[in-house]
Design a protein around this motif. Structure first.
Motif, PDB file in Angstrom:
ATOM      1  N   ALA A 172       0.890  -1.157   0.101  1.00 57.04           N
ATOM      2  CA  ALA A 172       0.067   0.031   0.187  1.00 57.04           C
ATOM      3  C   ALA A 172       0.913   1.228  -0.094  1.00 57.04           C
ATOM      4  N   PHE A 173       1.823   1.196   0.883  1.00 56.55           N
ATOM      5  CA  PHE A 173       2.684   2.252   0.660  1.00 56.55           C
ATOM      6  C   PHE A 173       3.607   2.477  -0.570  1.00 56.55           C
ATOM      7  N   GLU A 174       3.886   1.463  -1.410  1.00 60.28           N
ATOM      8  CA  GLU A 174       4.257   1.663  -2.619  1.00 60.28           C
ATOM      9  C   GLU A 174       3.492   2.227  -3.695  1.00 60.28           C
ATOM     10  N   ALA A 175       2.223   1.806  -3.357  1.00 58.09           N
ATOM     11  CA  ALA A 175       1.307   2.364  -4.557  1.00 58.09           C
ATOM     12  C   ALA A 175       1.149   3.872  -3.836  1.00 58.09           C
ATOM     13  N   ASP A 176       0.894   4.173  -2.697  1.00 65.35           N
ATOM     14  CA  ASP A 176       1.166   5.809  -2.545  1.00 65.35           C
ATOM     15  C   ASP A 176       2.193   6.501  -2.821  1.00 65.35           C
ATOM     16  N   LEU A 177       3.506   5.840  -2.800  1.00 66.81           N
ATOM     17  CA  LEU A 177       4.598   6.482  -3.287  1.00 66.81           C
ATOM     18  C   LEU A 177       4.593   6.741  -4.744  1.00 66.81           C
ATOM     19  N   GLU A 178       4.057   5.613  -5.451  1.00 66.12           N
ATOM     20  CA  GLU A 178       3.897   5.738  -6.933  1.00 66.12           C
ATOM     21  C   GLU A 178       3.051   7.036  -7.389  1.00 66.12           C
ATOM     22  N   LYS A 179       1.925   7.061  -6.679  1.00 63.37           N
ATOM     23  CA  LYS A 179       1.080   8.179  -6.931  1.00 63.37           C
ATOM     24  C   LYS A 179       1.998   9.545  -6.428  1.00 63.37           C
ATOM     25  N   LEU A 180       2.402   9.583  -5.283  1.00 62.83           N
ATOM     26  CA  LEU A 180       3.019  10.798  -4.938  1.00 62.83           C
ATOM     27  C   LEU A 180       4.094  11.189  -6.078  1.00 62.83           C
ATOM     28  N   THR A 181       4.995  10.145  -6.449  1.00 62.70           N
ATOM     29  CA  THR A 181       5.768  10.296  -7.410  1.00 62.70           C
ATOM     30  C   THR A 181       5.393  11.206  -8.664  1.00 62.70           C
ATOM     31  N   GLU A 182       4.400  10.427  -9.140  1.00 59.19           N
ATOM     32  CA  GLU A 182       3.538  11.061 -10.248  1.00 59.19           C
ATOM     33  C   GLU A 182       3.256  12.705 -10.244  1.00 59.19           C
ATOM     34  N   GLN A 183       2.459  12.554  -9.075  1.00 66.64           N
ATOM     35  CA  GLN A 183       2.161  14.031  -8.540  1.00 66.64           C
ATOM     36  C   GLN A 183       3.297  14.880  -8.655  1.00 66.64           C
ATOM     37  N   ILE A 184       4.596  14.516  -8.054  1.00 68.33           N
ATOM     38  CA  ILE A 184       5.515  15.358  -8.011  1.00 68.33           C
ATOM     39  C   ILE A 184       6.124  15.468  -9.321  1.00 68.33           C
ATOM     40  N   LEU A 185       6.197  14.558 -10.221  1.00 67.42           N
ATOM     41  CA  LEU A 185       6.636  14.762 -11.307  1.00 67.42           C
ATOM     42  C   LEU A 185       5.772  15.670 -12.529  1.00 67.42           C
ATOM     43  N   THR A 186       4.667  15.481 -12.269  1.00 71.95           N
ATOM     44  CA  THR A 186       3.532  16.427 -12.908  1.00 71.95           C
ATOM     45  C   THR A 186       3.658  17.787 -12.599  1.00 71.95           C
ATOM     46  N   TRP A 187       4.002  17.939 -11.254  1.00 73.64           N
ATOM     47  CA  TRP A 187       4.039  19.278 -10.618  1.00 73.64           C
ATOM     48  C   TRP A 187       5.397  20.018 -11.347  1.00 73.64           C
ATOM     49  N   ARG A 188       6.298  18.992 -11.119  1.00 73.73           N
ATOM     50  CA  ARG A 188       7.654  19.598 -11.685  1.00 73.73           C
ATOM     51  C   ARG A 188       7.402  20.083 -13.053  1.00 73.73           C
ATOM     52  N   GLU A 189       6.949  19.344 -13.917  1.00 74.40           N
ATOM     53  CA  GLU A 189       6.684  19.746 -15.490  1.00 74.40           C
ATOM     54  C   GLU A 189       6.073  20.944 -15.420  1.00 74.40           C
ATOM     55  N   LYS A 190       4.929  20.977 -14.880  1.00 73.37           N
ATOM     56  CA  LYS A 190       4.349  22.454 -14.855  1.00 73.37           C
ATOM     57  C   LYS A 190       5.165  23.500 -14.514  1.00 73.37           C
ATOM     58  N   GLN A 191       5.831  23.314 -13.204  1.00 75.09           N
ATOM     59  CA  GLN A 191       6.768  24.685 -12.785  1.00 75.09           C
ATOM     60  C   GLN A 191       7.794  24.879 -14.163  1.00 75.09           C
ATOM     61  N   ILE A 192       8.297  23.894 -14.752  1.00 71.09           N
ATOM     62  CA  ILE A 192       9.443  24.066 -15.684  1.00 71.09           C
ATOM     63  C   ILE A 192       8.644  24.720 -16.773  1.00 71.09           C
ATOM     64  N   LYS A 193       7.283  24.344 -17.177  1.00 72.32           N
ATOM     65  CA  LYS A 193       6.574  24.975 -18.361  1.00 72.32           C
ATOM     66  C   LYS A 193       6.255  26.789 -18.095  1.00 72.32           C
ATOM     67  N   LEU A 194       5.843  26.704 -16.814  1.00 75.75           N
ATOM     68  CA  LEU A 194       5.758  28.357 -16.312  1.00 75.75           C
ATOM     69  C   LEU A 194       6.904  29.031 -16.228  1.00 75.75           C
ATOM     70  N   LEU A 195       8.010  28.449 -15.884  1.00 74.02           N
ATOM     71  CA  LEU A 195       9.340  29.130 -16.132  1.00 74.02           C
ATOM     72  C   LEU A 195       9.800  29.573 -17.364  1.00 74.02           C
ATOM     73  N   GLN A 196       9.470  28.462 -18.337  1.00 73.47           N
ATOM     74  CA  GLN A 196       9.910  28.537 -19.728  1.00 73.47           C
ATOM     75  C   GLN A 196       8.919  29.728 -20.441  1.00 73.47           C
ATOM     76  N   GLU A 197       7.877  29.712 -19.947  1.00 67.72           N
ATOM     77  CA  GLU A 197       6.987  30.822 -20.257  1.00 67.72           C
ATOM     78  C   GLU A 197       7.267  32.373 -19.903  1.00 67.72           C
ATOM     79  N   LYS A 198       7.861  32.289 -18.541  1.00 67.73           N
ATOM     80  CA  LYS A 198       8.010  33.578 -18.114  1.00 67.73           C
ATOM     81  C   LYS A 198       9.587  34.327 -18.692  1.00 67.73           C
ATOM     82  N   VAL A 199      10.202  33.157 -19.058  1.00 65.74           N
ATOM     83  CA  VAL A 199      11.691  33.735 -19.626  1.00 65.74           C
ATOM     84  C   VAL A 199      11.573  34.510 -20.777  1.00 65.74           C
ATOM     85  N   PRO A 200      10.771  33.963 -21.826  1.00 65.79           N
ATOM     86  CA  PRO A 200      10.867  34.942 -23.033  1.00 65.79           C
ATOM     87  C   PRO A 200      10.243  36.370 -22.575  1.00 65.79           C
ATOM     88  N   GLU A 201       9.389  36.415 -21.965  1.00 70.55           N
ATOM     89  CA  GLU A 201       8.875  38.012 -21.492  1.00 70.55           C
ATOM     90  C   GLU A 201       9.849  38.808 -20.970  1.00 70.55           C
TER      91      GLU A 201
END
Length: 203
Positions: A172-201
């Motif tokens: 159960a902890f492993e399943a929760d960890l996988e979900k948390l890892t996916e959420q962290i990766l998704t959040w990281r990708e969003k943060q990278i996109k936001l940073l890339q959109e701000k840099v050209p401006e």
């Protein structure tokens, strides 16, 4: 000649006296018959004879009882058995005296460990003993661990149940960890996109 004491029909003293008188000629058979008819005092002789026979029978029974008692108590009263017991006691006494004489050396030997010092083994088995002895020493060293392991055997079903529960939780902890890892990766990708959109401006 002495009379046989076991003869139930042995002559009494009166009968012997009368027999001697008859032999000496002092009395005759006619005198005895006449006396018997006139004064039957000799009837007591027969009673005395019965009494003597009864006494002889009683003495015989008593002697048989004495012999039986002597046979039953021969092991504690007969000199042969007493000598054997005395010899045994003397041997034990000698052994105890020897122990007392060697008391000091015996104490030292008892206080000193005898492990691997005195092994009365035949020469043909020395090779096997030399191979077995190190294994025995190792076994003795780990004996406490083996005993503890044996004591834990009854607890194995409970331990197995606990391990199964722990494994379920771990999954159960492993399943929760996988979900948390996916959420962290998704959040990281969003943060990278936001940073890339701000840099050209900024440029």
């Amino acid at each position: 000649m002495a009379a046989n004491p076991w003869d139930p029909v042995q002559p009494t003293a009166a009968a012997l006296l009368i027999e001697r008188c008859l032999g000496a000629g002092v009395l005759s058979q006619d005198d005895l018959k006449q006396t018997w008819k006139e004064t039957p005092c000799f009837t007591q002789v027969e009673d005395l004879q019965k009494i003597y026979a009864l006494k002889a029978e009683i003495n015989k029974s008593l002697e048989l009882e004495m012999l039986t008692l002597e046979k039953e108590t021969a092991d504690i009263s007969h000199s042969f058995f007493l000598n054997q017991k005395c010899d045994t006691l003397q041997t034990i006494n000698s052994h105890l005296e020897a122990v007392l004489r060697e008391k000091r050396s015996l104490r030292q030997r008892l206080a000193k460990p005898l492990c691997q010092e005195h092994l009365p083994i035949e020469a043909s088995y020395h090779q096997f003993v030399s191979e077995l002895l190190p294994l025995a020493v190792k076994f003795i060293e780990k004996l406490e661990v083996y005993i503890e392991t044996i004591h834990t055997i009854p607890q194995i079903p409970e331990c197995r149940k606990n391990m199964d529960n722990a494994l379920v939780r771990l999954e159960a902890f492993e399943a929760d960890l996988e979900k948390l890892t996916e959420q962290i990766l998704t959040w990281r990708e969003k943060q990278i996109k936001l940073l890339q959109e701000k840099v050209p401006e900024v440029s």
